[in-house]
Design an enzyme around this catalytic site. Sequence first.
Site, short mmCIF file in Angstrom:
data_model
loop_
_atom_site.label_atom_id
_atom_site.label_comp_id
_atom_site.label_asym_id
_atom_site.label_seq_id
_atom_site.Cartn_x
_atom_site.Cartn_y
_atom_site.Cartn_z
N SER A 146 -12.81 23.94 -69.00
CA SER A 146 -12.03 22.74 -69.25
C SER A 146 -12.96 21.53 -69.42
O SER A 146 -13.78 21.52 -70.34
CB SER A 146 -11.03 22.55 -68.11
OG SER A 146 -10.03 21.63 -68.48
N ASP A 222 -2.17 28.54 -72.57
CA ASP A 222 -2.78 27.44 -71.80
C ASP A 222 -1.85 26.24 -71.84
O ASP A 222 -1.51 25.72 -72.92
CB ASP A 222 -4.14 27.10 -72.40
CG ASP A 222 -4.95 26.17 -71.51
OD1 ASP A 222 -4.42 25.12 -71.11
OD2 ASP A 222 -6.11 26.51 -71.21
N HIS A 254 -4.45 28.31 -68.10
CA HIS A 254 -5.64 27.49 -67.83
C HIS A 254 -6.27 27.80 -66.47
O HIS A 254 -7.26 27.18 -66.09
CB HIS A 254 -5.21 26.00 -67.87
CG HIS A 254 -6.35 25.05 -68.12
ND1 HIS A 254 -7.01 24.99 -69.32
CD2 HIS A 254 -6.92 24.10 -67.33
CE1 HIS A 254 -7.95 24.04 -69.27
NE2 HIS A 254 -7.93 23.50 -68.06
#
Lengths: 276, 276
Positions: A146, A222, A254
């Site tokens: 991320s 996600d 995610h």
Amino acid sequence: METISENACFAGTQGVYTHPSKSCACDMTFGLFLPQEAKDGPVPLLWYLSGLTCTHENAMVKAGAQAWAAEQGIALVFPDTSPRGDGVADDEAYDLGQGAGFYVNATETPWAAHFQMWDYVTKELPALLEESFALDMTRQAITGHSMGGHGALTMAMALPGRFRSVSAFAPISNPTASDWGRKQLTAYLGNNETAWASHDATLLMQDKGFDGPILIDTGTNDQFIDLLKPEALAAAVATRRQQATLRLQPGYDHSYFFVSTFMEEHVAFHADALYA
Amino acid sequence: METISENACFAGTQGVYTHPSKSCACDMTFGLFLPQEAKDGPVPLLWYLSGLTCTHENAMVKAGAQAWAAEQGIALVFPDTSPRGDGVADDEAYDLGQGAGFYVNATETPWAAHFQMWDYVTKELPALLEESFALDMTRQAITGHSMGGHGALTMAMALPGRFRSVSAFAPISNPTASDWGRKQLTAYLGNNETAWASHDATLLMQDKGFDGPILIDTGTNDQFIDLLKPEALAAAVATRRQQATLRLQPGYDHSYFFVSTFMEEHVAFHADALYA
């Protein structure tokens, strides 16, 4: 440097260390996994940069990376995601301030005093690691999740020759065009968007690319995929004819359940480059 | 039953579910990993019982078990370690009350109203799992860590035919002779020590043993090893000529870094029994 803990782990050692940081003007904590091979001499090093809200600890306990790093004889370093402490500026939002350093050197008030994560991760921490542990700094690779995927990709492209390979899990790929980016880059670097370009993986890919292999996984489910903008980086990679494997993984989200699922392949990917 | 979360994980699904429990007279939460094979029909089930202070979540995010369970096509269930909630009795100490159910049916005040973890784990939750998920309940195995290792060993021996194999990481092995045991058994079961014997792995080993293979790992640097008393169980195993592998692992401590290091071998050990 102070040792917070050292645990035997996959025949090596998972350590946590704290040290006064010059770049960040506060104490910084990091995790370091050393495989058993480090007892006999320097080993290659894989950086793992974490995402929003994380400390040095999240990936260290949840990503399952040590199993594969031990298999490959590779060390793993888990830096924190920002400076921390009572005297360090912060924001009520989870995505700004402590836990959200975005891997930049802040130039704006009140962030500039401590938020120098680019220098910390690319200069100060590598120097400390080289001097303190059995690490072969000529063999480094970098990955992240991320916001940490953003950090990994931007550092890999901005520092040619430093990393032999770069990978990322669900990276923030085009922050200058995303709410995960514009807010933070404005706060840390100011309104002049030209200062932002060197912290955008898509723009760096358009401008210079990476002199090694790239592996990126993103889950099709996600929940933040609209903020990540994998399509922008994919287009830039294809336009440049950059050596890269970009995968959209069906059903994954995610979370660290996603990261841990593909960790074996990422570590093996880096091992190929580090032992080439 | 309510679904709290479901995440794609190693091609299967890591779920978290809550349900009203009759045994514990409160809502109970558990984690369940289903490998992709469960889409096509019932799969074997490995129980993972956690230690003091843990919830359903610790092992689910820190033990790295899903990687190996996915490889073997085995489901994993992660029950909580006690009843919980505002109306549930508790104690200030970390090792009594919520987070410390010790896998017994309490008979003493104030614990008896909710602390029925033996019935919950051996009766109520298996029935719920069988009715709700694609699990082959004729193929079950059980493992656990510390207090959960105690639970795994005692359940395996007390319920012949239920589990094909049992393993444990740093189990509390002789609680009737340890401060990790005497305190809790007194609180939950009262002063009559005859009621304690069926919750002591060493005494059960002396009395009846286990009708299948056993694998136990304990770290030589385990900071709680004097409370665990692996020597008592080792003597009982050897005296009985019980089929078992007992390993003292050099340098490892009581942490999840130890558990995750040997998880692959434990899952493979159970797979051998489950697919025999």
